[in-house]
Design a protein around this motif. Sequence first.
Motif, PDB file in Angstrom:
ATOM      1  N   GLY A 237      58.024  27.672  73.958  1.00 17.09           N
ATOM      2  CA  GLY A 237      58.434  26.179  73.842  1.00 17.09           C
ATOM      3  C   GLY A 237      57.723  25.726  72.690  1.00 17.09           C
ATOM      4  N   PHE A 242      62.640  23.054  70.096  1.00 15.53           N
ATOM      5  CA  PHE A 242      62.829  22.405  71.552  1.00 15.53           C
ATOM      6  C   PHE A 242      62.407  21.127  71.475  1.00 15.53           C
ATOM      7  N   TYR A 246      63.670  21.075  76.898  1.00 14.13           N
ATOM      8  CA  TYR A 246      62.818  22.331  77.305  1.00 14.13           C
ATOM      9  C   TYR A 246      61.951  22.302  78.242  1.00 14.13           C
ATOM     10  N   TYR A 250      61.150  23.727  81.749  1.00 13.07           N
ATOM     11  CA  TYR A 250      60.072  24.433  81.941  1.00 13.07           C
ATOM     12  C   TYR A 250      59.320  24.049  83.231  1.00 13.07           C
ATOM     13  N   VAL A 291      68.038  24.494  78.661  1.00 17.83           N
ATOM     14  CA  VAL A 291      67.299  25.028  77.238  1.00 17.83           C
ATOM     15  C   VAL A 291      68.418  25.191  76.347  1.00 17.83           C
ATOM     16  N   ASP A 294      69.312  21.946  75.283  1.00 16.87           N
ATOM     17  CA  ASP A 294      68.257  21.444  74.076  1.00 16.87           C
ATOM     18  C   ASP A 294      68.596  22.151  72.852  1.00 16.87           C
TER      19      ASP A 294
END
Length: 299
Positions: A237, A242, A246, A250, A291, A294
């Motif tokens: 990350g 990102f 993200y 996470y 993700v 993103d």
Amino acid sequence: MHSNSFSDTIRRYFQLITFSHTIFALPFAIIGFTLGLWRVSRQSGLGSVPVVKLFLLVIVCMVTARSAAMAFNRYLDRNFDARNPRTALREIPAGMIAASSALRFVVINAIIFIIAATMINPLCGWLSPVALFVILFYSYTKRFTPLCHLVLGVGLSLAPIGAYLSITGAFSLLPILFSLAVVGWVSGFDIIYSLQDEEFDREHQLNSIPVWLGKKRALQVAVILHIACAIFLATAGITGPFGYLYWLAYALFVAMLIYQHSLVKPTDLSKVNRAFMTANGIASVIFGILVVIDIIRQL
């Protein structure tokens, strides 16, 4: 009647390879693919990249590689599965699929995998037999090492690297970080899943972390592996292109890791399947979707 017979056969093969478990590694493959798109867009643009064709080939590679690996595992373990009450009703020991048919299924999927990888680019083609060896070799490891869980993790971890290579044709740190995260994640939840068979494995001289260390310490090892997974994802990350999505992904992923460990105790394995399938499936899918979105925002 013929149609029903054909559909039943398809259903049995889907059950043989537990097709629903494809959701574990597939989102990470798509992340690797999207990262490759981002990298190429920064270097030379995407104008000449056949994105749809490459994406479909990556999906074919993912499905056939995993199908070959799972069917081979079922073929190789058929005698053990027949003796284990938990697995005795699987397709091969139950007589729904012949062992020879399962082996042919492995060969067909392996051939399709190599052809599809070769169609992507020369590097993927040359590396495809290596990847195939790793994912098939896992099935033997329980016979001689308790580190078999790590080999499974390495096999699934090839997904983001392979998908990234399909676009870029070159290695890079970022997909490797995601692959290392997959090693920790998959190895950890495979240890949790294998707790169910500790007594059977011990009796039949099969190796696993629970057999080697016992249930309590095995769970501790799973925790360590999942902490390592979280660290690699955090590093990715920080390293990658990102934004806030993200880090939302996470946080949710780590929360699901914590949740699955709250479900399983050394003295209570009744919720192992919920920890294995539900927690990890939800974690992987949500993480992958957020993700990928993103990354696409950066294209």
